[in-house]
Design an enzyme around this catalytic site. Sequence first.
Site, PDB file in Angstrom:
ATOM      1  N   CYS A 144       0.832  -1.208   0.000  1.00  0.00           N
ATOM      2  CA  CYS A 144       0.000   0.000   0.000  1.00  0.00           C
ATOM      3  C   CYS A 144       0.870   1.263   0.000  1.00  0.00           C
ATOM      4  O   CYS A 144       1.835   1.363   0.758  1.00  0.00           O
ATOM      5  CB  CYS A 144      -0.906  -0.007   1.223  1.00  0.00           C
ATOM      6  N   CYS A 193       0.465   4.922   6.870  1.00  0.00           N
ATOM      7  CA  CYS A 193      -0.156   4.717   8.190  1.00  0.00           C
ATOM      8  C   CYS A 193       0.839   4.012   9.121  1.00  0.00           C
ATOM      9  O   CYS A 193       1.257   2.878   8.842  1.00  0.00           O
ATOM     10  CB  CYS A 193      -1.425   3.892   8.048  1.00  0.00           C
ATOM     11  N   CYS A 205       0.522   0.296  10.270  1.00  0.00           N
ATOM     12  CA  CYS A 205       0.037  -0.745   9.352  1.00  0.00           C
ATOM     13  C   CYS A 205       1.120  -1.660   8.777  1.00  0.00           C
ATOM     14  O   CYS A 205       2.069  -1.199   8.137  1.00  0.00           O
ATOM     15  CB  CYS A 205      -0.741  -0.113   8.206  1.00  0.00           C
ATOM     16  N   CYS A 264     -16.263  -9.583   5.804  1.00  0.00           N
ATOM     17  CA  CYS A 264     -15.647  -8.284   5.538  1.00  0.00           C
ATOM     18  C   CYS A 264     -14.398  -8.466   4.683  1.00  0.00           C
ATOM     19  O   CYS A 264     -13.507  -9.250   5.038  1.00  0.00           O
ATOM     20  CB  CYS A 264     -15.225  -7.626   6.854  1.00  0.00           C
ATOM     21  N   CYS A 304     -19.313  -6.586   3.897  1.00  0.00           N
ATOM     22  CA  CYS A 304     -18.655  -5.329   4.253  1.00  0.00           C
ATOM     23  C   CYS A 304     -17.363  -5.249   3.451  1.00  0.00           C
ATOM     24  O   CYS A 304     -16.732  -6.273   3.187  1.00  0.00           O
ATOM     25  CB  CYS A 304     -18.343  -5.317   5.750  1.00  0.00           C
ATOM     26  N   CYS A 316     -19.414   1.817   8.899  1.00  0.00           N
ATOM     27  CA  CYS A 316     -18.614   1.169   9.939  1.00  0.00           C
ATOM     28  C   CYS A 316     -17.367   2.016  10.101  1.00  0.00           C
ATOM     29  O   CYS A 316     -16.562   2.119   9.173  1.00  0.00           O
ATOM     30  CB  CYS A 316     -18.258  -0.254   9.511  1.00  0.00           C
ATOM     31  N   ARG A 364     -17.634  -3.029  18.103  1.00  0.00           N
ATOM     32  CA  ARG A 364     -16.864  -4.260  17.838  1.00  0.00           C
ATOM     33  C   ARG A 364     -15.544  -4.260  18.587  1.00  0.00           C
ATOM     34  O   ARG A 364     -14.731  -3.335  18.440  1.00  0.00           O
ATOM     35  CB  ARG A 364     -16.625  -4.426  16.320  1.00  0.00           C
TER      36      ARG A 364
END
Length: 321
Positions: free
Chosen positions: A52, A56, A59, A96, A128, A188, A260
């Site tokens: 990616c 972040c 991550c 998801c 999701c 979400c 969650r």
Amino acid sequence: MTTSVHTVRQVRDIHDLPLPDLMFQAQSVHRAHHDPGEVQLCTLLSVKTGGCPEDCAYCPQSSKYDTGVDAARMLKADEVLDAAARAKAAGATRFCMGAAWREVKDGPAFDEVLGMVRGVRQLGLEACCTLGMVNESQARRLADAGLTAYNHNIDTSKSFYGQIISTRTYEDRLLTLAHVRRAGITVCSGGIIGMGESIDDRCAMLMTLANLSPQPESVPINALVATPGTPLADRKPVDPLEFVRMIATARILMPKAKVRLSAGRLDLSREAQLLCFLAGANSIFYGEKLLTTGNPDVQTDLALLRDAGFSTTMGTVELGE
Ligand code: SAM
Ligand code: DTB
Ligand code: SF4
């Protein structure tokens, strides 16, 4: 009616209550809006792992850090649907799908994801996706494919955000949430604790989520899974009671949402997880893997839910010896 929240101070006043008072208030809200014996089981699958371009700091999938997670090819819809069918057989009700993208680009990869969404819905599961930023027309196409929910976390407060991510802004995140909402997909959105943020940052994040109108239907609270190679590799684990406070505060501020208990459960005892459920968590990620990191295995979770007397959204937990 949902609680309307105006200041971080007000959220802090809830968050910092003596734990017995906080728990009582959270349980009262929880029982007024939910079946307290029910926990939703959501299974996650990374359909496009690693590589990616975003930075972040938490991550494992960012290409900026050497974490040992390499960029992989995107899964085909039939591979994903096999996994979804297995998740359903194991008792999940929501599936998801995550992609390590900065944003969705129109083209064959997105078309493949739309096929996955249609297939997951045909299996009778909620679907999701979490694919990074989406524009209005992409959100509409996801809605047309039958997508139930779109996950897009705001992760922390607006003021701390720049210390965690430099390749996009808080406003970018909120804009995608608006596109999702406008397309009629449920929202979400949650965040991560344990990244070095202050308690005020945590409360400001919850305030931002609670002030969305309407509020998110689903709020994942993650504890940082500190990953070697990322800038946050050496962060100390979150104190479980801080996790409990965060969940209870989210429950009080967003009475109708599914809250969650997300990443970080491998580091929580059964008892700490139970406190989170008592504080109003009513959803978990179910299955031995999150996206790239571990999660409790199915038998361990079914045993925990059974021993605590919970039913899941599939029905009462049954488990052989
Ligand atoms: N690329 C998309 C995006 O960022 O929206 C979707 C995938 S991204 C991995 C989904 C969420 O996972 C992030 O927003 C973050 O909240 C959470 N996450 C990622 N790495 C994590 C970690 N090491 N510990 C806890 N949560 C994490
Ligand atoms: C969310 O809030 N947590 C999930 C899901 N939404 C996509 C992701 C957690 C990822 C943990 C790190 C990993 O496994 O790569
Ligand atoms: Fe990319 Fe999402 Fe990971 Fe950020 S959280 S690096 S956008 S996969």
